[in-house]
Each structure stands twice: as structure tokens, then as C-alpha cells.
Scaffold this active site. Structure first.
Site, PDB file in Angstrom:
ATOM      1  N   GLU A  58       0.843  -1.179   0.126  1.00  0.00           N
ATOM      2  CA  GLU A  58      -0.148  -0.067  -0.234  1.00  0.00           C
ATOM      3  C   GLU A  58       0.939   1.204  -0.026  1.00  0.00           C
ATOM      4  OE1 GLU A  58       0.028  -2.493   2.091  1.00  0.00           O
ATOM      5  OE2 GLU A  58      -1.724  -2.853   3.202  1.00  0.00           O
ATOM      6  N   SER A 166      17.314 -39.094 -14.864  1.00  0.00           N
ATOM      7  CA  SER A 166      17.571 -37.771 -14.671  1.00  0.00           C
ATOM      8  C   SER A 166      19.378 -37.492 -15.156  1.00  0.00           C
ATOM      9  CB  SER A 166      17.722 -37.081 -13.342  1.00  0.00           C
ATOM     10  OG  SER A 166      16.285 -36.862 -13.046  1.00  0.00           O
ATOM     11  N   ALA A 169      24.181 -42.910 -18.147  1.00  0.00           N
ATOM     12  CA  ALA A 169      24.872 -43.949 -17.534  1.00  0.00           C
ATOM     13  C   ALA A 169      26.219 -43.185 -17.307  1.00  0.00           C
ATOM     14  CB  ALA A 169      25.246 -45.206 -18.264  1.00  0.00           C
ATOM     15  N   SER A 173      24.192 -35.145 -18.262  1.00  0.00           N
ATOM     16  CA  SER A 173      22.704 -34.760 -18.027  1.00  0.00           C
ATOM     17  C   SER A 173      22.146 -33.390 -18.931  1.00  0.00           C
ATOM     18  CB  SER A 173      22.412 -34.495 -16.660  1.00  0.00           C
ATOM     19  OG  SER A 173      23.096 -33.522 -16.052  1.00  0.00           O
ATOM     20  N   ASP A 205      27.762 -32.265 -10.715  1.00  0.00           N
ATOM     21  CA  ASP A 205      27.354 -31.085 -11.714  1.00  0.00           C
ATOM     22  C   ASP A 205      28.115 -29.994 -11.558  1.00  0.00           C
ATOM     23  OD1 ASP A 205      26.051 -33.065 -12.589  1.00  0.00           O
ATOM     24  OD2 ASP A 205      24.123 -32.237 -11.712  1.00  0.00           O
ATOM     25  N   GLU A 266      16.789 -29.262  -5.496  1.00  0.00           N
ATOM     26  CA  GLU A 266      17.073 -29.878  -7.052  1.00  0.00           C
ATOM     27  C   GLU A 266      18.101 -31.025  -7.010  1.00  0.00           C
ATOM     28  OE1 GLU A 266      17.082 -27.612 -10.504  1.00  0.00           O
ATOM     29  OE2 GLU A 266      17.144 -25.659  -9.258  1.00  0.00           O
ATOM     30  N   THR A 270      19.581 -38.892  -3.876  1.00  0.00           N
ATOM     31  CA  THR A 270      19.513 -39.288  -2.523  1.00  0.00           C
ATOM     32  C   THR A 270      18.982 -38.274  -1.828  1.00  0.00           C
ATOM     33  OG1 THR A 270      21.887 -40.093  -3.093  1.00  0.00           O
ATOM     34  CG2 THR A 270      21.322 -40.131  -0.700  1.00  0.00           C
ATOM     35  N   LEU A 271      19.401 -36.989  -1.866  1.00  0.00           N
ATOM     36  CA  LEU A 271      18.595 -36.187  -0.958  1.00  0.00           C
ATOM     37  C   LEU A 271      16.925 -36.002  -1.193  1.00  0.00           C
ATOM     38  CD1 LEU A 271      19.682 -34.078   0.917  1.00  0.00           C
ATOM     39  CD2 LEU A 271      19.683 -32.201  -0.807  1.00  0.00           C
TER      40      LEU A 271
HETATM   41  C1  AOF Z   1       0.320  -4.855   4.451  1.00  0.00           C
HETATM   42  N1  AOF Z   1       0.984  -4.625   3.472  1.00  0.00           N
HETATM   43  O1  AOF Z   1       2.295  -5.285   1.746  1.00  0.00           O
HETATM   44  C2  AOF Z   1       2.583  -6.719   3.861  1.00  0.00           C
HETATM   45  C3  AOF Z   1       2.094  -6.540   4.970  1.00  0.00           C
HETATM   46  O2  AOF Z   1       7.666  -6.103  10.188  1.00  0.00           O
HETATM   47  P1  AOF Z   1       7.032  -5.976   8.714  1.00  0.00           P
HETATM   48  O3  AOF Z   1       6.867  -4.584   8.198  1.00  0.00           O
HETATM   49  O4  AOF Z   1       7.775  -6.927   7.531  1.00  0.00           O
HETATM   50  O5  AOF Z   1       5.511  -6.763   8.964  1.00  0.00           O
HETATM   51  C4  AOF Z   1       5.229  -7.902   8.535  1.00  0.00           C
HETATM   52  C5  AOF Z   1       3.710  -8.193   8.740  1.00  0.00           C
HETATM   53  O6  AOF Z   1       3.058  -7.238   7.949  1.00  0.00           O
HETATM   54  C6  AOF Z   1       3.585  -9.446   7.908  1.00  0.00           C
HETATM   55  O7  AOF Z   1       3.699 -10.752   8.890  1.00  0.00           O
HETATM   56  C7  AOF Z   1       2.154  -9.344   7.658  1.00  0.00           C
HETATM   57  O8  AOF Z   1       1.170  -9.486   8.802  1.00  0.00           O
HETATM   58  C8  AOF Z   1       2.012  -7.709   7.338  1.00  0.00           C
HETATM   59  N2  AOF Z   1       2.462  -7.697   5.676  1.00  0.00           N
HETATM   60  N3  AOF Z   1       0.744  -5.992   5.418  1.00  0.00           N
HETATM   61  O9  AOF Z   1      -0.305  -4.025   5.018  1.00  0.00           O
HETATM   62  C9  AOF Z   1       2.231  -5.452   2.953  1.00  0.00           C
HETATM   63  N4  AOF Z   1       3.575  -7.252   3.324  1.00  0.00           N
HETATM   64 ZN    ZN Z   2       1.456  -2.744   6.057  1.00  0.00          ZN
END
Ligand code: AOF
Ligand code: ZN
Length: 351
Positions: A58, A166, A169, A173, A205, A266, A270-271
């Protein structure tokens, strides 16, 4: 709930903005998008959250709109926060900017940030919630699982031939999957904040694990590149971190402790087998290429399964055909959700 056609279109756009790849999402941060609409339904400004410490969606949109924000409708994917976290409260920013109406998709369940709706209404702003809530909820799936399980969400990705291999022999890859599939992989990697491979993959890799865009340029926010396993490695392996553990749960706990939300696993086989048998894979993405090898490394190692009744049967959530580029054959991408694994002692499996 009544929403205008312009608000519906704006919410679809806000969700797209929220999902912008390459944004680092750590610990409690959320993917959020926002569109400011004028009375006639035209877009005044757009914004999205670019990771911890940066303006919320916002605030980002309001800053871009400047004076033009007055009297607009803010369409947001998440309920505006009512707290001072890493940045200031969005409620106060919306009130101060003179926004007339707020439409959001889902409520903020984070108790620290909650209370936005009530605060906006008290300030005389019209508030409507629930527009495209299901879509917003799906986007928040990774965050939700990480908070609930106190570990990162795990996406296991692999490419395989028709016979599930993947590599050939001799270990070669490059490439099983086609150009479009490899580009698609980079797009998916960019959603994550950890790239994880085993020591075997590093030795065979020497993967760079960098995320690149369609023009092959590294994206701005690179995930943490991690190798796990007890084996010693050439210190010039070039990755960010070597976790000397064999236990997937311990590795995930460590990564969550480093504020990581989404692991992209990725390989190698094994992992992948260790994570699958521990029930610690949350999403599987596989690119199937129209190719047969008949021998060579299989995509996943021994799962301790000896009879068909014990097969893991993940549910398919999406099938997409990726068209071939420059005369290549198409590939198929399957997205699947693993069904719960009931771990049993190894000796029981052979009876
Ligand atoms: C909003 N708008 O774009 C986001 C929100 O400590 P902060 O500022 O990073 O807050 C993180 C928390 O704020 C997050 O867990 C969620 O509840 C809210 N995020 N809120 O109004 C936003 N990213
Ligand atoms: Zn916010």
C-alpha cells in the site's frame, strides 16, 4: 459483498504484482500487491512488497500516486496492517492519503499486524473484504505452511526422461529438459529463498544455482545457495553454505532459523529420497522430456518401497505442456502435492 468489475480486474492485477518473482521473502514477510483505482475505474498507481524492510504494498502504491491517491479505492491482496513493524502501519498511510475505499482479499491473521479493517472503518473509510480470497490464500500457502510447521516450505523439482532418469549412464545430463522447461525452472527458482542440493550433486554437476531471467541475466534477489551432506567438499564449491547434516528436518530447522520460507530442492536422487521418506516435500514439480535412456541415474533414490501397494501417490494439481523452442519437442510439466507419508521402521518394509 459487492465489487465493481474494475475492482475485480484490479485484484487480479494485485495478485500478479504480489507474485512478482525474485522478491526475497523471509520469516514473517508476505507477498502483497496493491492497485489504486480512480472513481472511473482507471488505475492511478500500482505497488507491491519487495521484501523485508521495504515499503508495504500500500505504501509503495501511495508513494507512486502522490497527491493523486486522494479519493481512490485501494485494492489490496491482504488486509492493511495496523502495526509498526519493519515499516509504519498501512492503515495510517491510507487514512493520511485520503483513500476513500479499501477492498482486500484476505484478513491478516498475524496478531501483530491485525486490526486494520476496524481502524480503517473507524476513520470513515468504506471497507470490503473477500474478493478473490481463494487465489490470495493459494499465494499465501508457502507462508502459512512455514508459520504452521516452523520450517520452510519445500518444492522438489526434477527433470526426467520417459523412463524416469535424470542422467545417462556416464553421468551426462545436459540437457534432459528443453529450453522452455529450463526457463520455467528459473522462474520457479526465483519464487524461493533457498536453493538446496546434496554433496553428490555438487561433486558431479558443480551447479551454479544462480537464478537467471529469460535473457540469461542473474535476477536481483538471489536465493541462498545451500549444499547439505556430511561429506567434505572442495572448499571452492562456490555455494553460500554447507550444512553438514544428513537429517532433512535438522537442515530445514537451520534454514528456518536463518529466516527462510521456501526451499527449492534440486537433487540429487539421494537427497530427494531422504526428504520424501521423511514426509518433508510439500510440492513436486517435474519436467518430463520425450527421451529414453534405458540406463543411468534415476530421478529419485531408494524409497524403501518393495511392493506396489507401498508406492507414494502424490496428487496432480497441474499439467502444463511447454512447447518446444527452435524445433525441440515439447516437454510436460506436472505439479503434484505429496500425500502424507507414514514413516515405518526399515525392517518392517521387507516383511
Ligand atoms: C500490509 N502490506 O505489503 C505487507 C503486510 O515487520 P514487517 O513490516 O515486515 O511486517 C510484516 C507483517 O506485516 C507480515 O507478517 C504481515 O502480517 C504484514 N504484511 N501488510 O499491510 C504489505 N507485506
Ligand atoms: Zn502494511
Amino acid at each position: 459483498m459487492t465489487f465493481t468489475a474494475a475492482e475485480q480486474a484490479a485484484m487480479a492485477r494485485a495478485l500478479e504484482l504480489a507474485a512478482t518473482p525474485g522478491v526475497p521473502m523471509v520469516a514473517d514477510t508476505r507477498r502483497v500487491g496493491c492497485v489504486l483505482l480512480a472513481d472511473d475505474g482507471t488505475t492511478v498507481a500500482e505497488g507491491y512488497h519487495r521484501g523485508p524492510g521495504t515499503p508495504h504494498a500500500e505504501a509503495d502504491a501511495l508513494a507512486r500516486a502522490g497527491e493523486a491517491a486522494r479519493g481512490t479505492t485501494a485494492v489490496v491482496t491482504l488486509e492493511p496492517c495496523h502495526h509498526t513493524g519493519r515499516t509504519g502501519p498501512c492503515t495510517e498511510a491510507l487514512v493520511a492519503a485520503g483513500v476513500r475505499r479499501v477492498v482486500f482479499a484476505e484478513s491478516d491473521a498475524n496478531p501483530v499486524a491485525a486490526g486494520g479493517r476496524a481502524r480503517l472503518e473507524a476513520a470513515g473509510i468504506e471497507v470490503e473484504a473477500g474478493l478473490m480470497a481463494a487465489e490470495a490464500d493459494a499465494l499465501a500457502g508457502v507462508y502459512r505452511l512455514a508459520q504452521r510447521e516452523q520450517r520452510p516450505f519445500v518444492t522438489w523439482k526434477f527433470a526426467a526422461t520417459l523412463d524416469g532418469r535424470s542422467a545417462a549412464a556416464d553421468g551426462t545430463s545436459r540437457w534432459v529438459s528443453g529450453t522452455a522447461a529450463r526457463r520455467d525452472t528459473h522462474r520457479l527458482r526465483a519464487r524461493c529463498d533457498v536453493m538446496l542440493v546434496g554433496t553428490g550433486t555438487v561433486e558431479v554437476d558443480h551447479p551454479r544455482l544462480t537464478v537467471r531471467d529469460d535473457e540469461d541475466r542473474p535476477v536481483e534477489h538471489q536465493p541462498l545457495r545451500v549444499v547439505m551432506g556430511e561429506r567434505d567438499l572442495d572448499p571452492n564449491h562456490g555455494l553460500d553454505l554447507h550444512l553438514r547434516t544428513r537429517d532433512p528436518r535438522a537442515a530445514l530447522a537451520d534454514l528456518f532459523g536463518r529466516d527462510r520460507q521456501h526451499v527449492f530442492l534440486e537433487g540429487g536422487p539421494t537427497l530427494a529420497a531422504a526428504f520424501l521418506t521423511a514426509g518433508l516435500v510439500d510440492e513436486i514439480v517435474v519436467y518430463v522430456a520425450p527421451m529414453l535412456l534405458g540406463a543411468g541415474r534415476s530421478a529419485v533414490g531408494d524409497l524403501g518401497i518393495t511392493t506396489i501397494g507401498e508406492a507414494l501417490r502424490p496428487r496432480v494439481t497441474d499439467i502444463t505442456v511447454l512447447p518446444g523452442v527452435d524445433g525441440e519437442e515439447p516437454n510436460v510439466r506436472l505439479t503434484l502435492t505429496p500425500t502424507p507419508v507414514t514413516p515405518r521402521p526399515r525392517n518392517e518394509r521387507h516383511t
